[in-house]
Enzyme design. Sequence first.
Site, short mmCIF file in Angstrom:
data_model
loop_
_atom_site.label_atom_id
_atom_site.label_comp_id
_atom_site.label_asym_id
_atom_site.label_seq_id
_atom_site.Cartn_x
_atom_site.Cartn_y
_atom_site.Cartn_z
CB CYS A 66 44.22 23.00 45.50
SG CYS A 66 43.09 24.20 45.07
CG HIS A 99 47.24 47.80 49.06
ND1 HIS A 99 46.76 48.49 47.93
CD2 HIS A 99 48.49 48.31 48.87
CE1 HIS A 99 47.29 49.43 47.21
NE2 HIS A 99 48.45 49.35 47.75
#
Length: 165
Positions: A66, A99
């Site tokens: 966006c 992670h």
Amino acid sequence: MRIAIGADHGGYPLNERVIQELDGADHEIIDFGTHVGSRPDDYPDYAVKVGQTVQRGEAEIGILICGSGVGAAVAANKLQGIRAALCGDTYSARQSREHDDCNVLCLGARVVGVELALEIVRAFVNARFSGEERHKRRLKKIADIESAENRSGSAATAKQNRERS
Ligand code: RB5
């Protein structure tokens, strides 16, 4: 890899450039548009389409674009099991996968230049969750927050329904 991608008017035409890049790297694209930058539309609609496609396992990851990337990330993170990372650098993009096992990348087309955006996409797409115990432990805690929220949300809805009847 199968990748779902969606962008509102603020994300156009960066989405077209990202699709071209991913096509060229032999990824399979599920393209939710937009292909029109001049018609205002709403980023939550794209977040739902891309997020649900990932939830159903029809795409391994999603990409949302966006204007700032913020609205798309906020909306996508409302979906259960979606971990959407708003990234403006390649370090975060790679680490969000290794992670945090993020499954949706959000980009701000009005914030990052095209070449940096493509680098970020490559970093995200090519990274994999490390599977290390400490990261699994943290992801479990996030899942627990989600479950607790769902339970208290259901309880609140049931209470509202009782009060209305
Ligand atoms: C649209 O003007 C803009 O608000 C949207 O693309 C996004 O940046 C929201 O976070």
